[in-house]
Design a protein around this motif. Sequence first.
Motif, short mmCIF file in Angstrom:
data_model
loop_
_atom_site.label_atom_id
_atom_site.label_comp_id
_atom_site.label_asym_id
_atom_site.label_seq_id
_atom_site.Cartn_x
_atom_site.Cartn_y
_atom_site.Cartn_z
N UNK A 47 35.19 67.95 51.59
CA UNK A 47 36.22 67.43 51.91
C UNK A 47 37.41 68.43 52.41
N UNK A 48 37.16 69.43 51.69
CA UNK A 48 37.92 70.46 52.19
C UNK A 48 37.61 71.37 53.54
N UNK A 49 36.32 71.41 53.98
CA UNK A 49 35.83 71.70 55.25
C UNK A 49 36.19 70.71 56.20
N UNK A 73 38.75 68.95 56.29
CA UNK A 73 40.12 69.04 56.58
C UNK A 73 40.50 70.31 57.30
N UNK A 74 39.55 71.30 57.43
CA UNK A 74 39.72 72.36 58.11
C UNK A 74 39.39 72.27 59.52
N UNK A 75 38.86 71.12 59.68
CA UNK A 75 38.26 70.81 61.02
C UNK A 75 36.64 71.04 61.54
N UNK A 76 36.05 71.34 60.33
CA UNK A 76 34.60 71.86 60.72
C UNK A 76 34.00 70.39 61.08
N UNK A 77 33.30 70.45 61.98
CA UNK A 77 32.17 69.27 62.53
C UNK A 77 31.42 68.73 61.51
N UNK A 78 31.62 67.53 61.10
CA UNK A 78 30.56 66.93 60.13
C UNK A 78 29.07 66.88 60.56
N UNK A 131 36.02 80.13 55.03
CA UNK A 131 36.23 79.24 56.35
C UNK A 131 37.65 78.71 56.06
N UNK A 132 38.19 78.14 54.87
CA UNK A 132 39.47 77.68 55.04
C UNK A 132 40.47 79.01 55.49
N UNK A 133 40.29 80.29 55.03
CA UNK A 133 41.04 81.36 55.31
C UNK A 133 41.01 81.53 56.78
N UNK A 134 39.78 81.47 57.57
CA UNK A 134 39.86 81.82 58.83
C UNK A 134 40.31 80.66 59.77
N UNK A 135 40.08 79.30 59.39
CA UNK A 135 40.80 78.46 60.04
C UNK A 135 42.27 78.19 60.03
N UNK A 136 42.63 78.74 58.91
CA UNK A 136 44.23 78.72 58.68
C UNK A 136 44.77 79.75 59.44
N UNK A 137 44.18 80.90 59.67
CA UNK A 137 44.72 81.90 60.34
C UNK A 137 43.97 82.19 61.90
N UNK A 138 43.80 81.08 62.49
CA UNK A 138 43.45 80.93 63.73
C UNK A 138 42.04 81.65 64.22
#
Length: 129
Positions: free
Chosen positions: A13-15, A17-22, A116-123
Amino acid sequence: MKHQIATDPSQSARLLACGVDPNSADMSYTSAKDGCLSTIPYERQCMPSKQPAWSLSALLALLPRQINDYELEYRLVLSPSQYSKGWIIEYIDEGANSTLHSFRGFSLVDGCVLMIEYLTANGYTLNTN
């Protein structure tokens, strides 16, 4: 000792929320309620209550091996933690002795989810192929 081979429903669910393609998930939960993990990839799963799950290899495939940032070349490094149980996952530029970001003492699966959360949150862009 319990070994985690894929994201659990909460990490999945966290992934999402980061926009990772299911459809990048190589496994699936047929039901998040009972935690029944299937090796059938998410996109091929026909159960109505399916939820994606990513194996460690699928998570590593999402992480860029190198990030160029401010003329530095940060490389993805995984290593066992010397001071605590678990692993270290980080992006480092050895030449400049610089670290972009680091997580220590986590399982590899959880460390990849955190990164992955860090990377997506920081562009930063994940691998999509």
